[in-house]
Design an enzyme around this catalytic site. Structure first.
Site, PDB file in Angstrom:
ATOM      1  N   HIS A 158       0.835  -1.201   0.000  1.00  0.00           N
ATOM      2  CA  HIS A 158       0.000   0.000   0.000  1.00  0.00           C
ATOM      3  C   HIS A 158       0.872   1.254   0.000  1.00  0.00           C
ATOM      4  O   HIS A 158       1.900   1.314   0.683  1.00  0.00           O
ATOM      5  CB  HIS A 158      -0.885   0.046   1.241  1.00  0.00           C
ATOM      6  CG  HIS A 158      -2.081  -0.849   1.187  1.00  0.00           C
ATOM      7  ND1 HIS A 158      -2.009  -2.198   1.446  1.00  0.00           N
ATOM      8  CD2 HIS A 158      -3.387  -0.574   0.918  1.00  0.00           C
ATOM      9  CE1 HIS A 158      -3.226  -2.724   1.328  1.00  0.00           C
ATOM     10  NE2 HIS A 158      -4.074  -1.761   1.013  1.00  0.00           N
ATOM     11  N   ASN A 189       7.937  -4.365   3.658  1.00  0.00           N
ATOM     12  CA  ASN A 189       6.524  -4.024   3.793  1.00  0.00           C
ATOM     13  C   ASN A 189       5.992  -4.375   5.176  1.00  0.00           C
ATOM     14  O   ASN A 189       5.249  -3.590   5.781  1.00  0.00           O
ATOM     15  CB  ASN A 189       5.724  -4.765   2.716  1.00  0.00           C
ATOM     16  CG  ASN A 189       4.250  -4.420   2.733  1.00  0.00           C
ATOM     17  OD1 ASN A 189       3.861  -3.293   3.000  1.00  0.00           O
ATOM     18  ND2 ASN A 189       3.413  -5.407   2.452  1.00  0.00           N
TER      19      ASN A 189
END
Length: 314
Positions: A158, A189
């Site tokens: 994201h 991440n």
């Protein structure tokens, strides 16, 4: 765009600017205000009211600057040259709680900007109810798909984090558009980058608003022949670009109207999650040069005049 044009045409003053560069960057931008008036306390319910921080074109793709008529002899040759419109301009996507500029060549975003505050971070939204999905507002030639990521070894990372938008399930769902993701090293991440996102959320306890601009970088490096090259992997049949690095520019708005600026860059590689975030602080100018975006200088350019730089900004 009408809102932005009103901003551009207004006579604003930056009452003071101070930049301190060292291990990282600290900045105190005193709030925008009109001449002879006290600092403005903006509610900023519309993210576009803060768009002066991010460059956005004011002409849509495939539209004329002025209407062209067959056989017309215009005073500007450009009117005729572009009568069939522009092949493309920056693709702006206005979501429920973030604004995105899409990069159709790399199949990810140029940047994503979101507004964080305590109300936005609280709610009943559950990411388990959200699914990664193609962005059908992007032409099929230029969009990423879930199949591009399958077996690639990269996470769908994201840019506007899902946890930043718990206030509304639709808002959270929209963070799962693949236009809001980029191929990200799983360790990064889930560890250090996740830590940076949590840190940004924690800042809402101390600031009225936290604006976060996130995006990919594709940085050059020296190869064996001594020359500099920009190299990056692509994944899937749609050749989704794998960034070499990611940036976050964090704009911190105080209740007094003052603004602080912090900017971070992390490599798209495993990073020790115990590494202090201060190690990733960089001068915002380095992100501007690498990304082609403008932050602080862009604010200055949109003012009609500037007051003297404060002592800290000599």
């Amino acid at each position: 765009m009408k809102t932005m044009n009103r901003i551009l045409n207004s006579k604003w003053l930056v009452s003071g600017v101070s930049l301190t560069l060292g291990t990282g960057i600290g900045a105190g931008l005193v709030g925008l205000k009109k001449a002879n008036e006290s600092p403005i306390r903006e509610t900023l319910s519309d993210i576009y009211k803060r768009i002066p921080i991010i460059p956005i074109p004011n002409v849509d793709a495939a539209t004329d600057l002025s209407k062209y008529h067959t056989g017309q002899v215009g005073t500007a040759r450009a009117t005729e040259i572009i009568k069939y419109g522009f092949p493309a301009l920056t693709h702006i996507k206005n979501r429920e709680s973030y604004v995105l500029s899409y990069d159709p060549r790399n199949r990810t975003a140029h940047w994503v900007i979101e507004q964080l505050n305590i109300p936005n971070l609280t709610g009943e939204s559950d990411r388990k109810c959200s699914e990664f999905k193609e962005d059908d507002s992007v032409h099929v030639y230029h969009r990423a798909t879930n199949w591009d990521y399958k077996g690639s070894g990269f996470d769908r990372g994201h840019l506007a984090a899902a946890a930043n938008h718990k206030w509304n399930q639709k808002a959270m769902d929209e963070t799962f558009y693949l236009s809001n993701t980029a191929p990200q090293n799983p360790h990064l991440n889930q560890k250090a980058w996740n830590g940076l996102e949590k840190y940004c959320r924690s800042l809402t306890r101390h600031y009225q608003n936290v604006f976060v601009c996130t995006g990919p970088l594709y940085l050059p490096r020296t190869e064996a022949d001594g020359k500099m090259y920009v190299k990056y992997q692509v994944i899937g049949k749609n050749n989704v670009a794998v960034p070499t690095h990611f940036f976050k520019v964090v704009i911190l708005e105080k209740r007094s109207g003052e603004v602080e600026l912090r900017s971070y860059v992390m490599p798209n590689a495993p990073v020790d999650e115990n590494t202090p975030l201060e190690r990733f602080l960089v001068p915002v100018e380095s992100i501007e040069r690498a990304s082609g975006l403008l932050f602080v200088p862009n604010i200055m350019k949109r003012t009609s005049s500037l007051r003297a730089i404060t002592a800290g900004g000599k």
